[in-house]
Design a protein around this motif. Structure first.
Motif, PDB file in Angstrom:
ATOM      1  N   SER A   1       2.496  63.114  37.296  1.00 37.45           N
ATOM      2  CA  SER A   1       3.877  62.738  36.961  1.00 37.45           C
ATOM      3  C   SER A   1       4.250  63.304  35.597  1.00 37.45           C
TER       4      SER A   1
ATOM      5  N   ASP B   1       0.495  57.989  48.745  1.00 39.52           N
ATOM      6  CA  ASP B   1       0.219  58.475  47.396  1.00 39.52           C
ATOM      7  C   ASP B   1       0.089  59.998  47.409  1.00 39.52           C
TER       8      ASP B   1
ATOM      9  N   HIS C   1      -3.301  59.468  29.785  1.00 34.46           N
ATOM     10  CA  HIS C   1      -4.304  59.082  30.787  1.00 34.46           C
ATOM     11  C   HIS C   1      -5.487  60.036  30.653  1.00 34.46           C
TER      12      HIS C   1
ATOM     13  N   ARG D   1      -2.959  47.948  46.209  1.00 37.40           N
ATOM     14  CA  ARG D   1      -2.480  48.520  44.955  1.00 37.40           C
ATOM     15  C   ARG D   1      -1.428  47.599  44.368  1.00 37.40           C
ATOM     16  N   LYS D   2      -1.773  46.950  43.281  1.00 40.36           N
ATOM     17  CA  LYS D   2      -0.910  45.941  42.666  1.00 40.36           C
ATOM     18  C   LYS D   2       0.475  46.474  42.290  1.00 40.36           C
ATOM     19  N   PRO D   3       0.600  47.681  41.687  1.00 35.71           N
ATOM     20  CA  PRO D   3       1.952  48.140  41.353  1.00 35.71           C
ATOM     21  C   PRO D   3       2.871  48.247  42.578  1.00 35.71           C
ATOM     22  N   LEU D   4       2.288  48.475  43.752  1.00 36.37           N
ATOM     23  CA  LEU D   4       3.067  48.606  44.983  1.00 36.37           C
ATOM     24  C   LEU D   4       3.185  47.280  45.732  1.00 36.37           C
ATOM     25  N   GLU D   5       2.318  46.314  45.375  1.00 35.68           N
ATOM     26  CA  GLU D   5       2.215  45.042  46.085  1.00 35.68           C
ATOM     27  C   GLU D   5       1.951  45.259  47.569  1.00 35.68           C
TER      28      GLU D   5
END
Length: 187
Positions: free
Chosen positions: A116, A166, A45, A67-71
C-alpha cells in the motif's frame, strides 16, 4: 538531476505517533514540488513474505484465518513479517512450516511488491514453494489457522465468493494460473 526529481517530496518535519510490536506510525510534513506543504501519514513496516506452496498433485496450500481489521475469516496463502535482519527466504521457510506444517525442498522468488505505497512502506516478498513434505504446524501462540489444500478451481471459487480477498493471495492465484497456462502451452 534525474527525470523524477520534479516529483520529490522533501521531509521538513516528522512526528512519531505510535510504535507497536509490528508497525510504527508517523506524520511527516513535506515540501511539495510546487513549493506548498502537505502532511503525509506513514506506516513503517519491517516487510513480510508470502508463500505460494504447491503440492505434487498441484494443489495450493492455504490457511483460513480470522482477520480482526476485517472482522471476518478469510483464506490466504501462508505469510508473515520479517524479523530484524532476517532474509526473506529464511522467513518464507519458517512461515510455511509454522502455519501449515509443510516443508519445501525448493523455493523460487516470484515477486516483491509494496502492499500500500500510498501510506505504508511494507515490501512483500512472494516465493513459490514446491517439493512439499507434510509435517506438524507450529503456529505462534496468538495465531489460529486451518490448513487447506485447494485445486485451482476451488481457489477461484473462494475468490469469486469473497473468501480470498487479500492482495498477496490474489496475486499468487494469478501467478499460479499463469504458470499452469505456460506449462500447457509448452506441453
Amino acid at each position: 538531476m534525474s527525470k523524477q526529481d520534479h516529483l520529490y517530496e522533501k521531509t521538513i518535519a516528522s512526528q512519531s505517533i505510535y510504535e507497536g510490536r509490528i508497525i510504527k506510525l508517523k506524520v511527516d510534513d513535506v515540501l511539495l514540488p510546487n513549493g506548498n506543504t502537505a502532511k503525509r501519514e506513514i506506516v513503517n513496516h519491517p516487510g513480510a513474505v508470502a508463500v505460494l506452496a504447491l503440492t505434487d498433485d498441484n494443489k495450493l496450500v492455504a490457511v483460513r484465518q480470522f482477520r480482526k481489521p476485517l472482522e471476518q475469516t478469510i483464506v490466504e496463502i501462508p505469510a508473515g513479517k520479517l524479523e530484524a535482519g532476517e532474509e526473506p527466504l529464511t522467513c518464507a521457510m519458517r512461515e510455511l512450516e509454522e502455519e501449515t506444517g509443510y516443508v519445501a525442498s525448493h523455493y523460487e522468488p516470484l515477486s516483491a511488491f509494496y502492499t500500500s505505497p500510498g501510506f505504508a512502506d511494507e515490501l512483500l516478498h512472494v516465493f513459490v514453494a514446491t517439493g512439499l513434505t507434510k509435517g506438524e504446524s507450529k503456529p505462534d501462540e496468538d495465531e489460529f489457522v486451518d490448513t487447506l489444500e485447494l485445486t485451482l478451481e476451488e481457489a477461484r471459487e473462494l475468490h469469486k465468493n469473497g473468501e480470498i480477498r487479500d492482495a498477496k493471495t490474489v496475486v499468487a492465484l494469478f501467478a499460479w494460473e499463469n504458470k499452469l497456462l505456460r506449462e500447457q502451452l509448452k506441453g
